[in-house]
Design a protein around this motif. Structure first.
Motif, PDB file in Angstrom:
ATOM      1  N   TYR A 139       0.748  -1.302   0.099  1.00  9.55           N
ATOM      2  CA  TYR A 139       0.049  -0.008  -0.085  1.00  9.55           C
ATOM      3  C   TYR A 139       0.702   1.144  -0.145  1.00  9.55           C
ATOM      4  N   GLY A 140       2.183   1.066   0.047  1.00 13.41           N
ATOM      5  CA  GLY A 140       2.904   2.332   0.042  1.00 13.41           C
ATOM      6  C   GLY A 140       2.935   3.313   1.346  1.00 13.41           C
ATOM      7  N   CYS A 141       2.919   2.250   2.339  1.00 12.56           N
ATOM      8  CA  CYS A 141       2.517   3.273   3.646  1.00 12.56           C
ATOM      9  C   CYS A 141       3.880   3.634   4.160  1.00 12.56           C
ATOM     10  N   LEU A 142       4.978   2.805   3.820  1.00 11.93           N
ATOM     11  CA  LEU A 142       6.258   3.290   4.167  1.00 11.93           C
ATOM     12  C   LEU A 142       6.757   2.624   5.498  1.00 11.93           C
ATOM     13  N   THR A 143       5.719   1.905   6.286  1.00 13.68           N
ATOM     14  CA  THR A 143       6.086   1.342   7.583  1.00 13.68           C
ATOM     15  C   THR A 143       7.437   0.711   7.537  1.00 13.68           C
ATOM     16  N   VAL A 163      11.143   2.614  -1.000  1.00 11.89           N
ATOM     17  CA  VAL A 163       9.907   2.211  -1.786  1.00 11.89           C
ATOM     18  C   VAL A 163       9.610   3.139  -3.150  1.00 11.89           C
ATOM     19  N   ALA A 198       7.206  -5.685  10.245  1.00 10.20           N
ATOM     20  CA  ALA A 198       6.332  -4.280  10.319  1.00 10.20           C
ATOM     21  C   ALA A 198       5.255  -4.158   9.350  1.00 10.20           C
ATOM     22  N   CYS A 199       5.183  -4.850   8.131  1.00 10.59           N
ATOM     23  CA  CYS A 199       4.462  -4.727   7.213  1.00 10.59           C
ATOM     24  C   CYS A 199       2.919  -5.070   7.503  1.00 10.59           C
ATOM     25  N   PRO A 200       2.128  -4.189   7.628  1.00  8.12           N
ATOM     26  CA  PRO A 200       0.644  -4.388   8.186  1.00  8.12           C
ATOM     27  C   PRO A 200      -0.041  -5.189   6.988  1.00  8.12           C
TER      28      PRO A 200
END
Lengths: 184, 618
Positions: free
Chosen positions: A23-27, A56, A145-147
């Motif tokens: 999702y490109g959230c950068l977490t 990313v 970490a990736c949700p």
């Protein structure tokens, strides 16, 4: 060069990417920075200005996480004149940290890496930064970490097997549909 | 630094030449990776158990909130914030009216409204004070009390529908207040109720924030009159002391306009080495000034451009003072003002810049206040011109048609909308599209979607009415000069040529979206139909911010199709998406259409218009 793990018939684990789940959230990038910071926290890492080593990129609207593949016979290792960039013979991890020879910041590895997975340390420091596989952690911080489960730390053959199976079902479905159309 | 992506080639040329200047155009690529949770509206940071995100693995936040609840809460908060912005604008306008002495250039409108609102006889000053009082009274009512002016201003059939649906708003500020309460931590978890609240906020925004602000500004500064103007950076004449205005509140500039025109002011400017003072329009307030000065421009130099042209405008070095009073006052202008040594004055702290001097508007003594702005401009001019040489590119168009409002258009048509209705009924004009709202950089590039969609629509013989940054952009792209008719379809082209009009009619600022509604209501009234029956579609192709969402909520309450070029962060919820894009049509007649491609958007808008024509039997 074969690694002992492979000799014993045990597959090697690597960080694999499910692009459709990103999702490109950068977490991942923030968690990586945290794992490589003094504080160990995301907010601390931001304060310390520690960069993430998984990058990313936006390919149009599709975010694409890019990180070191820890190649065998890696171009970065071959390019490193000083011998700081080495592949660990046991784990297979490629890193320029923790060896007798220190990185001189000549950026040869950056030029050599076909993935652009190596970056310069912040604040003009003459030091190349790259994924070190989160040595000491069972699972790399980015994967943890990736949700969305877009990153997986899995045995590469298992990943390939999963892909094959998915494809097999698609092909079978197509064939069934085609034959029905043909038969009907 | 990356290249400028704008439909405006002249703007890009200037920015590429000034590669040493950083603007939003350079920062865009650094923000290219968008967080999918944010895009879908499924990130919640209302409490310390969060931030929570709805993921492929987790369908609820810690508190149990589903994607539907999180999306609805976020959406309601955004609409409430947007409504708050417009309500702030009308509140200030009413306070200016209350404190302004005669003469009022729009006295005819004052009389007309006084009649409509049942304000008894008395002098104009008394009428103005009472009218302002009635507006403020409504804004400050408790939520349980209906606002009175809604019924007096709304299209009667719409009012009735709103009453049936139970979405008539209580006091506008209380509606905003309770929207915040409702969407707080562990309060409402009813997405449908929250969406209904959005409609109430939309009505309050439209009737008060848009329509009444326009009326008050028309009373204070005169009603729009059609004329032709110059637009773009070329309106800046370095021979003058140039004051760039940023915001949405023309009411706060009437006194300044008057002061800058006086012989004493001109003399002061001459002593400083300039020919006089000029107000350079930027963002919506520039559009408002343009709207009311298309015939007689006075100290208004012209409108230079929309939201994202404000940074490049500063980089021309031709601006001597920046006055901010509302958005879009980009944070990026701060560094540019420092670099080009432009003094900044903020006259309404809602648009305070870090390095601006706060000089609040003085409702009691607007003349003295205007004097202070003038002095700030003089001192800034004297200091900076020794060091900064203006570099103003050839940019923009001459002969752009401006000054179009609900009344000036009617007057142009010969005193009635009948000629327009006849053209639509006869098929020479297929329908009406309102291309409104903001500009942004992320939806295909600055003004790119707006231009592509507009071209597609006029090519299909659909006349475009525009209000907001879309119109500033379209004007700078030459779409509001009569020659733009060449780009229209055969039938519309013929109509435009015969009437001497462009195929894109510039109504001015985003506030003028309220004027489009008035035009639509007048047409519907003449046809004896309701608004959703008209061959009319709206688009906010490059909506930028919360105010646009509040405008959109008004459009939905009016029963109109509103296209958006990018999703308003709702796609994480099937329920909210389903209601806004489908089910709402059965309630109000309105719905949201998200299409990320201009041709697809034009197709959908055209087919909507054709369907309405068919139902009307034309």
């Amino acid at each position: 060069m074969c690694r002992p793990g492979k000799l014993e018939g045990v597959d090697v684990k690597a960080v694999m990417v499910y692009l459709d789940r990103c999702y490109g959230c950068l977490t991942c990038s923030l968690a990586c920075a945290a794992a490589h910071s003094a504080s160990g926290t995301i907010t601390g890492a931001m304060r310390e200005r520690v960069p993430g080593r998984i990058l990313v990129e936006a390919a149009g609207k599709q975010p694409v996480p890019i990180l070191c593949r820890h190649c065998d016979d890696a171009p970065c290792v071959n390019a490193c004149m000083i011998g700081a960039m080495q592949q660990d013979p046991v784990t297979g991890l490629v890193s320029n940290e923790g060896h007798t020879q220190a990185c001189a910041g000549c950026w040869m590895c950056i030029m050599a890496c076909p993935y652009g997975a190596i970056v310069q340390a912040p604040r003009g420091e003459r030091m190349a930064l790259k994924c070190d596989g989160c040595r000491g952690r069972e699972t790399p911080a980015c994967v943890m970490a990736c949700p969305n489960g877009a990153l997986a730390y899995v045995e590469v053959d298992d990943f390939a097997g999963e892909r094959r199976l998915k494809l097999a079902f698609c092909l079978a479905e197509d064939m069934t549909r085609d034959s029905r159309a043909y038969g009907g | 630094m990356s290249l400028c992506v704008s439909a405006d080639a002249g703007l890009c040329k200037f920015l590429n030449r000034r590669g040493d200047v950083e603007t939003s155009f350079n920062r865009l690529s650094g923000q290219a990776v968008k967080c999918g949770f944010g895009l879908q509206g499924i990130c919640c940071r209302l409490c310390s158990n969060g931030p929570c995100r709805i993921t492929l693995k987790t369908s609820r936040g810690v508190c149990g909130a589903t994607a539907d609840v999180i999306v609805a809460r976020n959406f309601l908060r955004a609409v409430a914030a947007g409504a708050a912005c417009y309500l702030h604008v009308v509140e200030n306008a009413a306070n200016v009216l209350k404190n302004t002495d005669l003469p009022y250039p729009g006295e005819g409108l004052l009389d007309e409204l006084a009649g409509r609102f049942g304000i008894g006889a008395g002098g104009s000053k008394e009428k103005a004070a009472q009218l302002a009082g009635r507006v403020l009274e409504d804004l400050y009512r408790p939520r349980g009390e209906r606002m009175e002016l809604v019924e007096r201003l709304a299209f009667p059939r719409r009012f009735k529908r709103w009453e049936e649906l139970g979405i008539l708003p209580g006091g506008a500020k209380a509606e905003v207040f309770d929207a915040l309460v409702k969407s707080g931590t562990n309060l409402s978890s009813d997405p449908v109720d929250m969406l209904l609240h959005c409609l109430r906020l939309g009505i309050a925004t439209g009737i008060y924030g848009l329509t009444l602000t326009n009326h008050i500004n028309d009373i204070l500064a005169g009603e729009p009159e059609i004329g032709t103007v110059r637009v773009g950076f070329s309106v800046v004449d370095p021979g003058y002391i140039n004051i760039m205005v940023i915001g949405h509140q023309q009411a706060l500039f009437s006194a300044l306009q008057r002061e800058l025109e006086t012989p004493e002011a001109v003399e002061k400017a001459r002593q400083a080495g300039a020919k006089g003072f000029r107000i350079v329009g930027s963002t919506c307030v520039g559009q408002d000034l343009e709207l009311r000065s298309a015939r007689e421009h006075g100290v208004f130099a012209g409108h230079a451009g929309n939201n994202f042209t404000s940074e490049p405008l500063l980089a021309t070095g031709g601006i001597d003072l920046v006055v901010t009073e509302f958005n879009c006052a980009l944070p990026g202008i701060e560094d540019l003002c420092e670099r080009f040594r432009v003094r900044q004055v903020c006259i309404d702290d809602v648009a305070k810049k870090r390095n601006a001097e706060h000089l609040p508007y003085d409702f009691g003594d607007s003349r003295a206040f205007a004097g202070k702005i003038m002095d700030a401009a003089l001192s800034s001019y004297a200091g900076r011109r020794k060091e900064i040489a203006p570099d103003i590119p050839e940019h923009g168009f001459d002969g752009a048609v401006a000054g179009i409002g609900e009344k000036s258009l009617k007057k142009f048509l010969g005193g009635s909308y009948k000629p327009l209705i006849d053209l639509i009924a006869g098929g020479q004009i297929k329908g009406i599209a309102g291309v409104v709202g903001c500009s942004n950089l992320a939806t295909r590039g600055h003004d790119v979607f707006t231009l592509e969609l507009t071209r597609e629509l006029i090519r299909r013989d659909i006349i475009v009415l525009t209000a907001g940054c879309t119109s500033g952009g379209l004007a700078n792209l030459g779409m509001t000069v009569p020659e733009a008719a060449e780009q229209a379809g055969e039938k519309l082209k013929e109509v435009c040529k015969k009437m001497g009009i462009p195929p894109v009619l510039n109504f001015g600022p985003c506030l003028a979206i309220g004027r489009l509604e008035t035009v639509a209501a007048e047409i519907a009234g003449m046809l004896n139909v309701d608004l959703p029956q008209l061959p009319l579609a709206l688009s906010a192709p490059q909506w930028l911010e919360e105010q646009a969402l509040a405008d959109g909520a008004f459009a939905l309450a009016l029963g109109l199709l509103i296209h958006l070029g990018s999703s308003p962060f709702i796609e994480g919820s099937e329920l909210v998406t389903g209601i806004l894009t489908r089910d709402l049509e059965e309630m109000t007649g309105g719905r949201v259409l998200v299409a990320e491609d201009p041709t697809q958007a034009a197709d959908a808008m055209e087919s909507h218009i054709l369907k309405k024509r068919e139902k009307l039997g034309i």
